[in-house]
Design a protein around this motif. Structure first.
Motif, PDB file in Angstrom:
ATOM      1  N   GLN A   1       0.834  -1.201   0.000  1.00  0.00           N
ATOM      2  CA  GLN A   1       0.000   0.000   0.000  1.00  0.00           C
ATOM      3  C   GLN A   1       0.871   1.254   0.000  1.00  0.00           C
ATOM      4  O   GLN A   1       0.621   2.196  -0.755  1.00  0.00           O
ATOM      5  CB  GLN A   1      -0.922   0.005   1.225  1.00  0.00           C
TER       6      GLN A   1
ATOM      7  N   GLU B   1       2.454   1.809  -3.446  1.00  0.00           N
ATOM      8  CA  GLU B   1       1.462   2.277  -4.418  1.00  0.00           C
ATOM      9  C   GLU B   1       1.242   3.777  -4.289  1.00  0.00           C
ATOM     10  O   GLU B   1       1.135   4.476  -5.294  1.00  0.00           O
ATOM     11  CB  GLU B   1       0.139   1.531  -4.228  1.00  0.00           C
TER      12      GLU B   1
ATOM     13  N   SER C   1      -1.680   4.848  -6.662  1.00  0.00           N
ATOM     14  CA  SER C   1      -2.858   4.900  -5.812  1.00  0.00           C
ATOM     15  C   SER C   1      -3.306   6.348  -5.685  1.00  0.00           C
ATOM     16  O   SER C   1      -2.492   7.269  -5.689  1.00  0.00           O
ATOM     17  CB  SER C   1      -2.537   4.332  -4.428  1.00  0.00           C
TER      18      SER C   1
END
Length: 135
Positions: free
Chosen positions: A40, A43, A49
């Motif tokens: 995460q 990203e 993201s």
């Protein structure tokens, strides 16, 4: 050839960065917790993201988007200095990296003594076997 040397030195630098910390169980516990958020985090930093923040256990809400520029600076600019220092002929960086540590030197000496003792033992056993065979 020089590119290979630079790549090897970068690898050695990375190994040195990690070596001191990975022996601690507390460090490894925290590291595993943080690494569970790595995908995460990457990203967000890489811009794949739309999130600009993320929640990390023990840290709370963390703003990550601004790290995109810092990542580029660290990867490209700051890495040049240690590599340059290690590659300088006058700096002796490569020689320092290749120096044998005292613990390794001690182990090598003990190993040489063990090999010498084994060779001597082999000769003694061969003589005993010869004497037994001759009787």
């Amino acid at each position: 050839m020089q590119e290979e040397s630079i790549a090897r030195i970068r690898e050695l630098i990375e190994m040195e960065k990690v070596a001191d910390y990975t022996c601690s169980p507390d460090y490894m516990t925290v590291w595993n917790k943080l690494m569970s958020h790595q995908n995460q985090f990457m990203e967000i930093v890489n811009g794949t993201s739309e999130w600009k923040t993320m929640k990390i256990e023990d840290f709370g809400e963390v703003k990550v988007e601004h790290l995109r520029h810092i990542q580029n600076l660290v990867n490209k600019e700051l890495e040049k200095e240690p590599v340059k220092e290690l590659m300088e002929p006058r700096g002796g960086g490569i020689e320092r990296m290749l120096e044998e540590s005292p613990s390794i030197a001690g182990k090598r000496d003990r190993l040489k003594k063990s090999i010498k003792l084994l060779k001597e033992s082999k000769d003694v056993v061969a003589n005993i076997m010869y004497c037994i065979k001759m009787e």
